[in-house]
Design a protein around this motif. Structure first.
Motif, short mmCIF file in Angstrom:
data_model
loop_
_atom_site.label_atom_id
_atom_site.label_comp_id
_atom_site.label_asym_id
_atom_site.label_seq_id
_atom_site.Cartn_x
_atom_site.Cartn_y
_atom_site.Cartn_z
N GLN A 251 -25.15 -21.90 -17.19
CA GLN A 251 -26.09 -23.00 -17.45
C GLN A 251 -25.56 -23.94 -18.53
OE1 GLN A 251 -29.80 -21.07 -18.34
NE2 GLN A 251 -30.40 -20.92 -16.18
N LYS A 252 -24.69 -23.44 -19.39
CA LYS A 252 -24.09 -24.31 -20.40
C LYS A 252 -23.01 -25.21 -19.81
CE LYS A 252 -24.80 -20.78 -23.97
NZ LYS A 252 -24.13 -19.87 -24.96
N LYS A 253 -22.45 -24.78 -18.68
CA LYS A 253 -21.33 -25.51 -18.09
C LYS A 253 -21.76 -26.40 -16.93
CE LYS A 253 -18.05 -21.75 -19.10
NZ LYS A 253 -17.15 -22.52 -19.99
N PHE A 254 -22.88 -26.06 -16.26
CA PHE A 254 -23.25 -26.77 -15.04
C PHE A 254 -24.71 -27.21 -15.10
CE2 PHE A 254 -19.81 -23.90 -13.92
CZ PHE A 254 -18.95 -24.74 -13.22
N ASP A 255 -24.99 -28.27 -14.36
CA ASP A 255 -26.37 -28.76 -14.27
C ASP A 255 -27.22 -27.86 -13.39
OD1 ASP A 255 -25.58 -30.97 -15.80
OD2 ASP A 255 -24.96 -32.08 -14.00
N LEU A 256 -26.61 -27.29 -12.36
CA LEU A 256 -27.38 -26.48 -11.41
C LEU A 256 -26.52 -25.31 -10.93
CD1 LEU A 256 -29.95 -26.10 -9.67
CD2 LEU A 256 -28.86 -27.53 -7.92
N ILE A 257 -27.15 -24.15 -10.86
CA ILE A 257 -26.49 -22.95 -10.34
C ILE A 257 -27.21 -22.54 -9.05
CG2 ILE A 257 -25.83 -20.57 -10.82
CD1 ILE A 257 -26.30 -21.26 -13.82
N ILE A 258 -26.49 -22.48 -7.96
CA ILE A 258 -27.05 -22.04 -6.69
C ILE A 258 -26.48 -20.66 -6.37
CG2 ILE A 258 -27.23 -22.52 -4.21
CD1 ILE A 258 -27.09 -25.47 -4.85
N VAL A 259 -27.35 -19.69 -6.21
CA VAL A 259 -26.94 -18.31 -6.01
C VAL A 259 -27.26 -17.90 -4.57
CG1 VAL A 259 -27.17 -15.93 -6.81
CG2 VAL A 259 -27.42 -17.82 -8.43
N ASP A 260 -26.24 -17.56 -3.81
CA ASP A 260 -26.43 -17.06 -2.45
C ASP A 260 -26.63 -15.54 -2.54
OD1 ASP A 260 -26.51 -16.63 0.25
OD2 ASP A 260 -24.34 -16.75 0.53
N SER A 261 -27.84 -15.09 -2.22
CA SER A 261 -28.16 -13.67 -2.39
C SER A 261 -28.35 -13.00 -1.03
CB SER A 261 -29.44 -13.52 -3.22
OG SER A 261 -30.58 -13.77 -2.42
N PRO A 262 -28.37 -11.66 -1.00
CA PRO A 262 -28.65 -10.96 0.26
C PRO A 262 -30.08 -11.23 0.72
CG PRO A 262 -27.63 -9.50 -1.35
CD PRO A 262 -28.02 -10.74 -2.08
N PRO A 263 -30.37 -10.94 1.98
CA PRO A 263 -31.76 -11.07 2.45
C PRO A 263 -32.69 -10.13 1.70
CG PRO A 263 -30.23 -10.86 4.30
CD PRO A 263 -29.45 -10.56 3.06
N ILE A 264 -33.96 -10.46 1.70
CA ILE A 264 -34.94 -9.67 0.96
C ILE A 264 -35.15 -8.31 1.60
CG2 ILE A 264 -37.35 -9.62 0.21
CD1 ILE A 264 -37.25 -12.66 0.09
N HIS A 265 -35.13 -8.28 2.95
CA HIS A 265 -35.25 -7.00 3.65
C HIS A 265 -33.86 -6.54 4.07
CE1 HIS A 265 -39.48 -7.74 3.65
NE2 HIS A 265 -39.44 -8.68 4.57
N PRO A 266 -33.46 -5.30 3.87
CA PRO A 266 -34.27 -4.22 3.30
C PRO A 266 -33.85 -3.84 1.88
CG PRO A 266 -32.53 -3.28 4.61
CD PRO A 266 -32.28 -4.77 4.58
N VAL A 267 -33.05 -4.71 1.21
CA VAL A 267 -32.55 -4.38 -0.12
C VAL A 267 -33.28 -5.19 -1.17
CG1 VAL A 267 -30.28 -3.70 0.73
CG2 VAL A 267 -30.70 -6.08 0.10
N ALA A 268 -33.15 -4.78 -2.41
CA ALA A 268 -33.90 -5.42 -3.51
C ALA A 268 -33.05 -6.39 -4.30
CB ALA A 268 -34.47 -4.34 -4.44
N ASP A 269 -31.86 -6.74 -3.81
CA ASP A 269 -30.95 -7.59 -4.58
C ASP A 269 -31.56 -8.93 -4.94
OD1 ASP A 269 -29.48 -5.43 -3.85
OD2 ASP A 269 -27.73 -6.54 -3.16
N ALA A 270 -32.21 -9.58 -3.95
CA ALA A 270 -32.79 -10.90 -4.20
C ALA A 270 -33.89 -10.82 -5.25
CB ALA A 270 -33.33 -11.49 -2.90
N SER A 271 -34.72 -9.79 -5.18
CA SER A 271 -35.78 -9.63 -6.17
C SER A 271 -35.20 -9.39 -7.56
CB SER A 271 -36.68 -8.46 -5.77
OG SER A 271 -37.28 -8.69 -4.50
N VAL A 272 -34.12 -8.63 -7.62
CA VAL A 272 -33.48 -8.37 -8.91
C VAL A 272 -32.91 -9.65 -9.50
CG1 VAL A 272 -31.51 -7.20 -9.98
CG2 VAL A 272 -32.98 -5.96 -8.38
N LEU A 273 -32.36 -10.52 -8.65
CA LEU A 273 -31.75 -11.76 -9.14
C LEU A 273 -32.78 -12.72 -9.73
CD1 LEU A 273 -29.08 -12.47 -6.38
CD2 LEU A 273 -28.64 -12.15 -8.81
#
Length: 403
Positions: free
Chosen positions: A288-310
């Motif tokens: 966030q100090k280096k860029f105006d916007l950070i876009i994070v490509d995350s795994p789908p919500i089902h069936p893992v919790a990665d997106a919720s964790v992010l």
């Protein structure tokens, strides 16, 4: 009394009860005419049975109505016409059966289509989306009918795609008025809805608009950004998080607009723990100090919790909905899961809308077009010092990733 003499006369191997089922007797109203019809597999035998029944009926009535005192009988029957051998079978009626078959088939087809439409719970149209959620529809992306390349080779959106993603970029700015929008997690309810395509093209659009943006491939289960763009995939997010490489040497630049990319790096055995670690929070803060916007490509919500964790380390979520790829129930569960972790859901992007047909929507103007692998941009070089940027994407073109 009537049929047994017929059986004896014609030497039929049947019983009166069985023969009765093959004979139809009717009378015309206000007349004294009795019509006798007989059915049989043999045309000649059907005529013989009808004539024999008529003759036997005349005899039976005469016997029954004969007075015992010798006076003339008050009731007398006589044959007024003889049955002739039919020239063609009465059944099956091919024309009638064909017409009825077509009618029944049409009715069954319409019924099946209506039933399938009623029972189909997949998201197909904007109205289906509205039935599931009140989240704002930020953009709609149509699909191209020309097919898709195999593997992770990218396709390129046609020129109209630029306008759709510019619209998405603008709508995101309005959606982030009340809460800060420095980092966006792009996810979907299930796999195959095109979240990575939306993430990459959104990042390109922001970069073309002059914003400093970085796309982070946080799908540590099925990454696609490196394969789609041709950058080095063995150095990236995981190597930065575990400390085997610095952030500066892991960021790679792609396109003449200065789009920064952070590939996934080697896949770890514990993606959720890595994405929910304090190192991930520190990484987002540093970006966030280096860029105006950070876009994070995350795994789908089902069936893992990665997106919720992010969502713990980012401030916004963009939900991609693939047309005919996700059910209303699955989408509703995904939204509930994001609400459970108090995620700031900016809205939804309906992806892969058909260009034609009942599920199409003329208001959506983006589409996918295909290119050959030899026309892809060359693999960009690492960017370590922030001074040089590789130019590899023509202006106005967008990349499609099939994840």
């Amino acid at each position: 009394m009537v049929l047994q003499p017929v059986i004896d006369k014609l030497n039929l191997a049947t019983t009166p009860e069985a023969l009765a089922s093959k004979i139809k007797v009717s009378t015309t109203r206000n007349t004294v005419i009795i019509d006798i019809e007989a059915q049989d597999r043999s045309a000649q035998r059907s005529a013989d049975i009808a004539n024999a029944v008529a003759a036997s009926l005349v005899t039976a009535v005469a016997d029954l109505e004969r007075p015992t005192n010798g006076t003339p009988t008050p009731i007398r029957l006589s044959a007024v016409d003889n049955a002739t051998t039919p020239a063609e079978p009465s059944s099956p009626n091919v024309k009638l059966d064909l017409a009825l078959g077509l009618l029944y088939g049409l009715a069954a087809g319409i019924g099946t289509a209506v039933l399938r439409h009623v029972l189909d719970r997949n998201i197909r149209t904007e109205s289906d989306l509205r039935k599931t959620t009140d989240l704002p529809l930020l953009a709609g992306i149509t699909e191209h009918g020309g097919g898709r390349l195999l593997g992770a080779a990218p396709s390129v959106l046609d020129g109209s795609g630029a306008e759709a993603f510019r619209k998405l970029r603008t709508n995101l700015q309005f959606a982030g008025v009340n809460r800060p929008m420095r980092s966006i997690v792009v996810t979907s309810a299930s796999a195959g809805e095109g979240k990575s395509t939306v993430a990459l093209n959104l990042a390109l659009t922001v970069a073309k608009g002059g914003g400093k943006v970085i796309l982070v491939d946080a799908d540590l289960r099925l990454p696609s950004v490196a394969a789609a763009t041709g950058i080095e995939g063995e150095i990236g997010l995981t190597t930065v998080l575990v400390g085997t490489s610095s952030l500066e040497e892991s960021i790679q630049y792609w396109s003449d607009d200065g789009l920064a990319l952070l590939a996934s790096g080697p896949l770890p055995p514990n993606p959720s723990e890595l994405l929910g670690s304090g190192a991930m929070v520190n990484l987002i803060e540093e970006l966030q100090k280096k860029f105006d916007l950070i876009i994070v490509d995350s795994p789908p919500i089902h069936p893992v919790a990665d997106a919720s964790v992010l969502t713990r380390s980012t401030d916004s979520v963009l939900l991609v909905v693939g047309t005919k790829k996700v059910s209303q129930h699955s989408l509703s569960k995904a939204i509930d899961q994001l609400n459970f972790v108090d995620a700031n859901i900016l809205g939804v992007v309906q992806n892969r809308i058909p260009r034609r047909g009942p599920d199409s929507n003329g208001a959506y103007i983006a589409g996918y077009g295909a290119i050959h692998p030899e026309s892809l941009p060359p693999t960009p070089k690492h960017h370590d010092d922030g001074s040089s940027r590789a130019a590899h994407v023509r202006r106005g073109k967008f990349v499609s990733v099939d994840t």
